[in-house]
Design an enzyme around this catalytic site. Structure first.
Site, short mmCIF file in Angstrom:
data_model
loop_
_atom_site.label_atom_id
_atom_site.label_comp_id
_atom_site.label_asym_id
_atom_site.label_seq_id
_atom_site.Cartn_x
_atom_site.Cartn_y
_atom_site.Cartn_z
N ARG A 1 -0.33 9.17 -10.13
CA ARG A 1 -0.44 7.94 -9.32
C ARG A 1 0.21 6.74 -10.02
O ARG A 1 0.80 5.88 -9.39
CB ARG A 1 -1.91 7.62 -9.05
CG ARG A 1 -2.60 8.62 -8.14
CD ARG A 1 -4.08 8.24 -7.97
NE ARG A 1 -4.23 6.89 -7.46
CZ ARG A 1 -4.13 6.55 -6.19
NH1 ARG A 1 -3.88 7.46 -5.28
NH2 ARG A 1 -4.28 5.29 -5.81
N GLU B 1 -12.08 -4.83 -5.03
CA GLU B 1 -12.56 -3.45 -4.80
C GLU B 1 -11.81 -2.44 -5.67
O GLU B 1 -12.27 -1.31 -5.85
CB GLU B 1 -12.38 -3.07 -3.32
CG GLU B 1 -13.34 -3.76 -2.36
CD GLU B 1 -13.05 -5.25 -2.17
OE1 GLU B 1 -11.87 -5.64 -2.22
OE2 GLU B 1 -14.01 -6.03 -2.00
N ARG C 1 -5.38 -2.41 8.43
CA ARG C 1 -6.61 -3.16 8.18
C ARG C 1 -6.33 -4.24 7.15
O ARG C 1 -5.29 -4.21 6.48
CB ARG C 1 -7.74 -2.23 7.74
CG ARG C 1 -7.39 -1.38 6.54
CD ARG C 1 -8.55 -0.51 6.06
NE ARG C 1 -8.09 0.42 5.05
CZ ARG C 1 -7.68 1.67 5.28
NH1 ARG C 1 -7.70 2.16 6.51
NH2 ARG C 1 -7.26 2.43 4.29
N ASP D 1 0.84 -1.21 0.00
CA ASP D 1 0.00 0.00 0.00
C ASP D 1 0.87 1.26 0.00
O ASP D 1 1.97 1.25 0.55
CB ASP D 1 -0.90 -0.05 1.24
CG ASP D 1 -2.08 0.90 1.15
OD1 ASP D 1 -2.28 1.51 0.08
OD2 ASP D 1 -2.80 1.04 2.15
N ARG E 1 0.23 7.73 -2.61
CA ARG E 1 0.80 8.79 -1.75
C ARG E 1 2.27 9.04 -2.07
O ARG E 1 2.75 10.16 -2.04
CB ARG E 1 0.64 8.40 -0.27
CG ARG E 1 -0.73 8.76 0.29
CD ARG E 1 -1.03 8.03 1.56
NE ARG E 1 -1.37 6.64 1.29
CZ ARG E 1 -1.46 5.70 2.22
NH1 ARG E 1 -1.21 6.00 3.47
NH2 ARG E 1 -1.81 4.47 1.90
N ARG F 1 -11.68 2.21 -8.96
CA ARG F 1 -10.76 3.29 -9.33
C ARG F 1 -11.04 3.77 -10.76
O ARG F 1 -11.68 3.06 -11.53
CB ARG F 1 -9.31 2.80 -9.21
CG ARG F 1 -9.00 2.46 -7.77
CD ARG F 1 -7.56 2.06 -7.56
NE ARG F 1 -7.37 1.80 -6.15
CZ ARG F 1 -6.25 2.01 -5.47
NH1 ARG F 1 -5.19 2.46 -6.09
NH2 ARG F 1 -6.17 1.76 -4.19
N HIS G 1 2.65 3.29 -8.97
CA HIS G 1 2.44 1.86 -9.22
C HIS G 1 3.63 1.25 -9.98
O HIS G 1 4.04 0.13 -9.72
CB HIS G 1 1.15 1.64 -10.03
CG HIS G 1 -0.08 2.06 -9.28
ND1 HIS G 1 -0.30 1.73 -7.98
CD2 HIS G 1 -1.16 2.79 -9.66
CE1 HIS G 1 -1.46 2.23 -7.57
NE2 HIS G 1 -2.00 2.89 -8.57
N LEU H 1 11.12 -20.48 -4.66
CA LEU H 1 10.09 -19.59 -4.11
C LEU H 1 8.80 -19.68 -4.93
O LEU H 1 8.83 -19.62 -6.16
CB LEU H 1 10.59 -18.13 -4.15
CG LEU H 1 9.56 -17.10 -3.69
CD1 LEU H 1 9.40 -17.11 -2.18
CD2 LEU H 1 9.94 -15.70 -4.17
C1 FPP Z 1 -2.26 0.25 -3.17
O1 FPP Z 1 -1.68 1.53 -3.16
C2 FPP Z 1 -1.65 -0.52 -4.23
C3 FPP Z 1 -2.33 -1.12 -5.24
C4 FPP Z 1 -3.79 -1.07 -5.36
C5 FPP Z 1 -1.62 -1.84 -6.30
C6 FPP Z 1 -0.39 -2.55 -5.88
C7 FPP Z 1 0.38 -2.93 -7.06
C8 FPP Z 1 1.72 -2.90 -7.14
C9 FPP Z 1 2.58 -2.54 -6.01
C10 FPP Z 1 2.42 -3.31 -8.36
C11 FPP Z 1 2.07 -4.72 -8.67
C12 FPP Z 1 3.08 -5.35 -9.48
C13 FPP Z 1 2.91 -6.46 -10.16
C14 FPP Z 1 4.08 -7.13 -10.69
C15 FPP Z 1 1.59 -7.05 -10.45
P1 FPP Z 1 -2.60 2.78 -3.42
O2 FPP Z 1 -2.64 3.07 -4.86
O3 FPP Z 1 -3.96 2.55 -2.81
O4 FPP Z 1 -1.83 3.90 -2.63
P2 FPP Z 1 -2.48 5.11 -1.82
O5 FPP Z 1 -3.27 4.50 -0.68
O6 FPP Z 1 -1.28 5.86 -1.35
O7 FPP Z 1 -3.32 5.88 -2.78
#
Ligand code: FPP
Length: 253
Positions: free
Chosen positions: A46, A80, A207, A33, A37, A84, A50, A144
Site C-alpha cells: 500500500r 480517522e 462521500r 483516494d 487499490r 490504520r 501513497h 497558488l
Molecule cells: C486514501 O487512499 C489516501 C490517503 C489516506 C492518503 C493520501 C495521501 C497522498 C495522496 C499523498 C500525500 C502527499 C503529501 C505531499 C502529503 P487509500 O489509502 O484509502 O486508498 P484505498 O481506498 O484504495 O485503500
C-alpha cells in the site's frame, strides 16, 4: 494572482487554452483516494501507492498554477486515518516532510504559498518542523495557496470552533446576537479562505468522509473512478472544464 514562471511553462493544450478563458474555480479541494487499490492492482505494498500519490500531488500543483487556480486544498491525512496500521500511519505522516524536501525549492521558485488546516499539535515533531519551515519560507508568496489538510476532521473542527466561540462569548469578546455565518466561519481552520468552488474525489467513492462539511455547503462536486495515483493533468483539466459548464444558483433561480 498566480504567476507563471518558466518551470511551469508547457505548451498549452486546447483544454488549457479554454480553461484560461474564464470561470476557473478559485478554490479546488481534493479527496485523494485510491492509493491502496492502485498498489494492490500492481501487487505492490500500500505504501507504494501513497508514494506514487505524493508524486501526483506535485503534478497537480503545476496544473493548478498553470490554470490560475488560487487555492488547492488537499486531504492528506484525516483524523480517522489514525485507525490504520502504525506502519502506514508513520509513512503517511512522513510524506509531507519527504514532499517538501524534494519539492520546496520548486514551489518557492514558483511563488506557491504553503498552508495547513487540521490539528498539527499531535503530529510527529519532524512533520511539524518540515511544515513550519515550508510555511515560513513561503509566507510572503502570493501565487497558488497549497493548503494541506493534515490530521483534519470537520466535526472536530466545528467542535473546537464552538468551544472557542463560547469562550469568547463568556469573556464578552462576542455577543450571541452578533453571531452569524460569517463570524462562525472565522473560528474554523479555514478562516480567511473562500469556500471551495469545486470538490474532486477520486477512486469512485462518493462521500465526504468528514471533509470541510461547513465549507462545502455550495460547492460543486466532481467524482471520477480514476485512482489518485493515476490522476493526470488531463483528468484535472477535465474536472476544471466540467466546472466551467456548471450553473451555480446558490438557492436562487
Ligand atoms: C486514501 O487512499 C489516501 C490517503 C489516506 C492518503 C493520501 C495521501 C497522498 C495522496 C499523498 C500525500 C502527499 C503529501 C505531499 C502529503 P487509500 O489509502 O484509502 O486508498 P484505498 O481506498 O484504495 O485503500
Amino acid at each position: 494572482m498566480s504567476m507563471k514562471l518558466p518551470f511551469f511553462k508547457t505548451k498549452k493544450t486546447k483544454v488549457e487554452e479554454e480553461n484560461e478563458l474564464d470561470n476557473i474555480p478559485k478554490h479546488v479541494a481534493i479527496i485523494m483516494d485510491g492509493n491502496g487499490r492502485w498498489a494492490k492492482k500492481r501487487g505492490l505494498p500500500r505504501l507504494a501507492g501513497h508514494k506514487e500519490g505524493m508524486e501526483v500531488v506535485q503534478k497537480i500543483v503545476k496544473t493548478a498554477v498553470n490554470c490560475h487556480v488560487d487555492i488547492l486544498t488537499l486531504y492528506a491525512f484525516s483524523t480517522e486515518n489514525w485507525r490504520r496500521p502504525k506502519s502506514e500511519v508513520d509513512y503517511l505522516l512522513g510524506l509531507p516532510k519527504e514532499f517538501l524536501h524534494i519539492y520546496l525549492p520548486e514551489l518557492i521558485e514558483n511563488n506557491v504559498k504553503i498552508e495547513t488546516i487540521g490539528n498539527m499539535d499531535v503530529l510527529p515533531g519532524h512533520t511539524k518542523k518540515a511544515v513550519r519551515y515550508a510555511k515560513e519560507k513561503t509566507e510572503d508568496n502570493d501565487g497558488l495557496l497549497l493548503n494541506f489538510a493534515l490530521n483534519y476532521g470537520s466535526r472536530f473542527e466545528i467542535i473546537q470552533a464552538i468551544r472557542r466561540l463560547v469562550t469568547d462569548i463568556d469573556s464578552s469578546k462576542l455577543t450571541l446576537d452578533n453571531l452569524d455565518e460569517h463570524i462562525f466561519s472565522e473560528y474554523l481552520y479555514t478562516t480567511g479562505l473562500s469556500d471551495p468552488d469545486l470538490l474532486i474525489r477520486t477512486s469512485g467513492e462518493q462521500r465526504l468522509s468528514n471533509f470541510l462539511l461547513w465549507q462545502l455547503a455550495y460547492t460543486e462536486f466532481w467524482f471520477t473512478d480514476v485512482l489518485w495515483p493515476d490522476f493526470s493533468d488531463e483528468t484535472f483539466k477535465k474536472a476544471l472544464y466540467d466546472y466551467q459548464q456548471r450553473k451555480r444558483r446558490y438557492g436562487g433561480v
